[in-house]
Motif scaffolding. Structure first.
Motif, PDB file in Angstrom:
ATOM      1  N   LYS A  18       0.834  -1.204   0.000  1.00 13.46           N
ATOM      2  CA  LYS A  18       0.000   0.000   0.000  1.00 13.46           C
ATOM      3  C   LYS A  18       0.869   1.255   0.000  1.00 13.46           C
ATOM      4  O   LYS A  18       0.614   2.185  -0.773  1.00 13.46           O
ATOM      5  CB  LYS A  18      -0.935   0.002   1.215  1.00 13.46           C
ATOM      6  CG  LYS A  18      -1.782   1.270   1.317  1.00 13.46           C
ATOM      7  CD  LYS A  18      -2.665   1.258   2.547  1.00 13.46           C
ATOM      8  CE  LYS A  18      -1.854   1.590   3.769  1.00 13.46           C
ATOM      9  NZ  LYS A  18      -2.668   1.768   4.982  1.00 13.46           N
ATOM     10  N   TYR A  21       2.285   1.806  -3.485  1.00 12.42           N
ATOM     11  CA  TYR A  21       1.302   2.285  -4.453  1.00 12.42           C
ATOM     12  C   TYR A  21       0.853   3.717  -4.162  1.00 12.42           C
ATOM     13  O   TYR A  21       0.530   4.465  -5.090  1.00 12.42           O
ATOM     14  CB  TYR A  21       0.129   1.305  -4.580  1.00 12.42           C
ATOM     15  CG  TYR A  21       0.537   0.082  -5.368  1.00 12.42           C
ATOM     16  CD1 TYR A  21       0.641   0.136  -6.747  1.00 12.42           C
ATOM     17  CD2 TYR A  21       0.877  -1.112  -4.729  1.00 12.42           C
ATOM     18  CE1 TYR A  21       1.060  -0.969  -7.485  1.00 12.42           C
ATOM     19  CE2 TYR A  21       1.293  -2.209  -5.462  1.00 12.42           C
ATOM     20  CZ  TYR A  21       1.392  -2.132  -6.830  1.00 12.42           C
ATOM     21  OH  TYR A  21       1.815  -3.219  -7.559  1.00 12.42           O
ATOM     22  N   LEU A  24       3.358   5.705  -5.811  1.00 16.29           N
ATOM     23  CA  LEU A  24       3.176   5.627  -7.254  1.00 16.29           C
ATOM     24  C   LEU A  24       2.051   6.545  -7.735  1.00 16.29           C
ATOM     25  O   LEU A  24       1.918   6.779  -8.918  1.00 16.29           O
ATOM     26  CB  LEU A  24       2.898   4.177  -7.648  1.00 16.29           C
ATOM     27  CG  LEU A  24       3.181   3.753  -9.075  1.00 16.29           C
ATOM     28  CD1 LEU A  24       4.635   3.966  -9.462  1.00 16.29           C
ATOM     29  CD2 LEU A  24       2.807   2.297  -9.280  1.00 16.29           C
ATOM     30  N   PHE A  26      -1.331   6.199  -6.543  1.00 18.66           N
ATOM     31  CA  PHE A  26      -2.652   5.627  -6.288  1.00 18.66           C
ATOM     32  C   PHE A  26      -3.239   6.238  -5.016  1.00 18.66           C
ATOM     33  O   PHE A  26      -2.505   6.671  -4.130  1.00 18.66           O
ATOM     34  CB  PHE A  26      -2.550   4.105  -6.106  1.00 18.66           C
ATOM     35  CG  PHE A  26      -2.374   3.340  -7.390  1.00 18.66           C
ATOM     36  CD1 PHE A  26      -3.430   2.646  -7.946  1.00 18.66           C
ATOM     37  CD2 PHE A  26      -1.145   3.305  -8.026  1.00 18.66           C
ATOM     38  CE1 PHE A  26      -3.265   1.916  -9.119  1.00 18.66           C
ATOM     39  CE2 PHE A  26      -0.963   2.595  -9.201  1.00 18.66           C
ATOM     40  CZ  PHE A  26      -2.029   1.900  -9.752  1.00 18.66           C
ATOM     41  N   LEU A  54      -5.063  -5.161  -3.350  1.00 19.23           N
ATOM     42  CA  LEU A  54      -3.835  -5.823  -2.912  1.00 19.23           C
ATOM     43  C   LEU A  54      -4.226  -7.080  -2.155  1.00 19.23           C
ATOM     44  O   LEU A  54      -4.782  -7.002  -1.065  1.00 19.23           O
ATOM     45  CB  LEU A  54      -3.011  -4.874  -2.039  1.00 19.23           C
ATOM     46  CG  LEU A  54      -2.722  -3.505  -2.670  1.00 19.23           C
ATOM     47  CD1 LEU A  54      -1.990  -2.599  -1.685  1.00 19.23           C
ATOM     48  CD2 LEU A  54      -1.939  -3.657  -3.960  1.00 19.23           C
ATOM     49  N   ASP A 106       6.960  -3.116  -7.819  1.00 16.73           N
ATOM     50  CA  ASP A 106       6.563  -2.976  -6.419  1.00 16.73           C
ATOM     51  C   ASP A 106       7.486  -3.846  -5.556  1.00 16.73           C
ATOM     52  O   ASP A 106       8.358  -4.541  -6.075  1.00 16.73           O
ATOM     53  CB  ASP A 106       5.067  -3.281  -6.239  1.00 16.73           C
ATOM     54  CG  ASP A 106       4.684  -4.749  -6.300  1.00 16.73           C
ATOM     55  OD1 ASP A 106       5.575  -5.633  -6.317  1.00 16.73           O
ATOM     56  OD2 ASP A 106       3.467  -5.025  -6.315  1.00 16.73           O
ATOM     57  N   TRP A 112       5.200  -2.828 -13.532  1.00 15.57           N
ATOM     58  CA  TRP A 112       4.314  -1.914 -14.239  1.00 15.57           C
ATOM     59  C   TRP A 112       5.143  -1.157 -15.259  1.00 15.57           C
ATOM     60  O   TRP A 112       6.308  -0.839 -15.008  1.00 15.57           O
ATOM     61  CB  TRP A 112       3.685  -0.919 -13.266  1.00 15.57           C
ATOM     62  CG  TRP A 112       2.804  -1.560 -12.246  1.00 15.57           C
ATOM     63  CD1 TRP A 112       3.207  -2.198 -11.094  1.00 15.57           C
ATOM     64  CD2 TRP A 112       1.400  -1.660 -12.271  1.00 15.57           C
ATOM     65  NE1 TRP A 112       2.113  -2.681 -10.421  1.00 15.57           N
ATOM     66  CE2 TRP A 112       1.001  -2.353 -11.110  1.00 15.57           C
ATOM     67  CE3 TRP A 112       0.425  -1.216 -13.156  1.00 15.57           C
ATOM     68  CZ2 TRP A 112      -0.327  -2.609 -10.830  1.00 15.57           C
ATOM     69  CZ3 TRP A 112      -0.895  -1.479 -12.872  1.00 15.57           C
ATOM     70  CH2 TRP A 112      -1.274  -2.179 -11.719  1.00 15.57           C
TER      71      TRP A 112
END
Length: 117
Positions: A18, A21, A24, A26, A54, A106, A112
């Motif tokens: 988490k 992300y 990133l 999110f 996730l 990640d 990604w």
């Protein structure tokens, strides 16, 4: 059918994933207790329609097995600079006839591709 709504991303540690992300870009949509001590962590990009969750409760989902999902960036160089400032390692972009791509992974190795000009 209209769109892909949710993609499960297999991770080892939901909280570590988490935090990655969030760096990133999110945002958390839902975070709530789920089953077996896990949490339901659903995240999405601010302007996107597809969300991720996730997951660590599917034994057949191997953390790090997701490869090739593409995240569209308005300015790939600015995105790389912002991620680098957050401590996220981004591969050197490669140029293709359909744009530039840079890989980011990640903590479990799910990869990604950032895509932009």
């Amino acid at each position: 059918m209209r769109s892909i709504e949710l993609i499960s991303i297999p991770v080892t540690d939901q909280q570590v994933a988490k935090e990655f992300y969030l760096k990133l870009g999110f945002k958390i949509i839902v975070e709530a207790p789920y089953q077996g001590g896990a949490n339901w962590i659903q995240m999405g990009l601010p302007e996107g329609n597809t969300n991720i969750t996730l997951v660590n409760w599917f034994p057949e989902f191997t953390p790090g097995s997701i490869q090739g999902f593409v995240i569209k960036c308005e300015d790939i160089e600015a995105s790389i600079a912002a991620l680098s400032a957050e401590g996220v390692e981004v591969a050197t972009p490669s140029k293709t006839p359909w744009g530039r791509f840079a890989t980011v992974k990640d903590p479990d190795g799910n990869a990604w591709s950032l895509h932009g000009e």
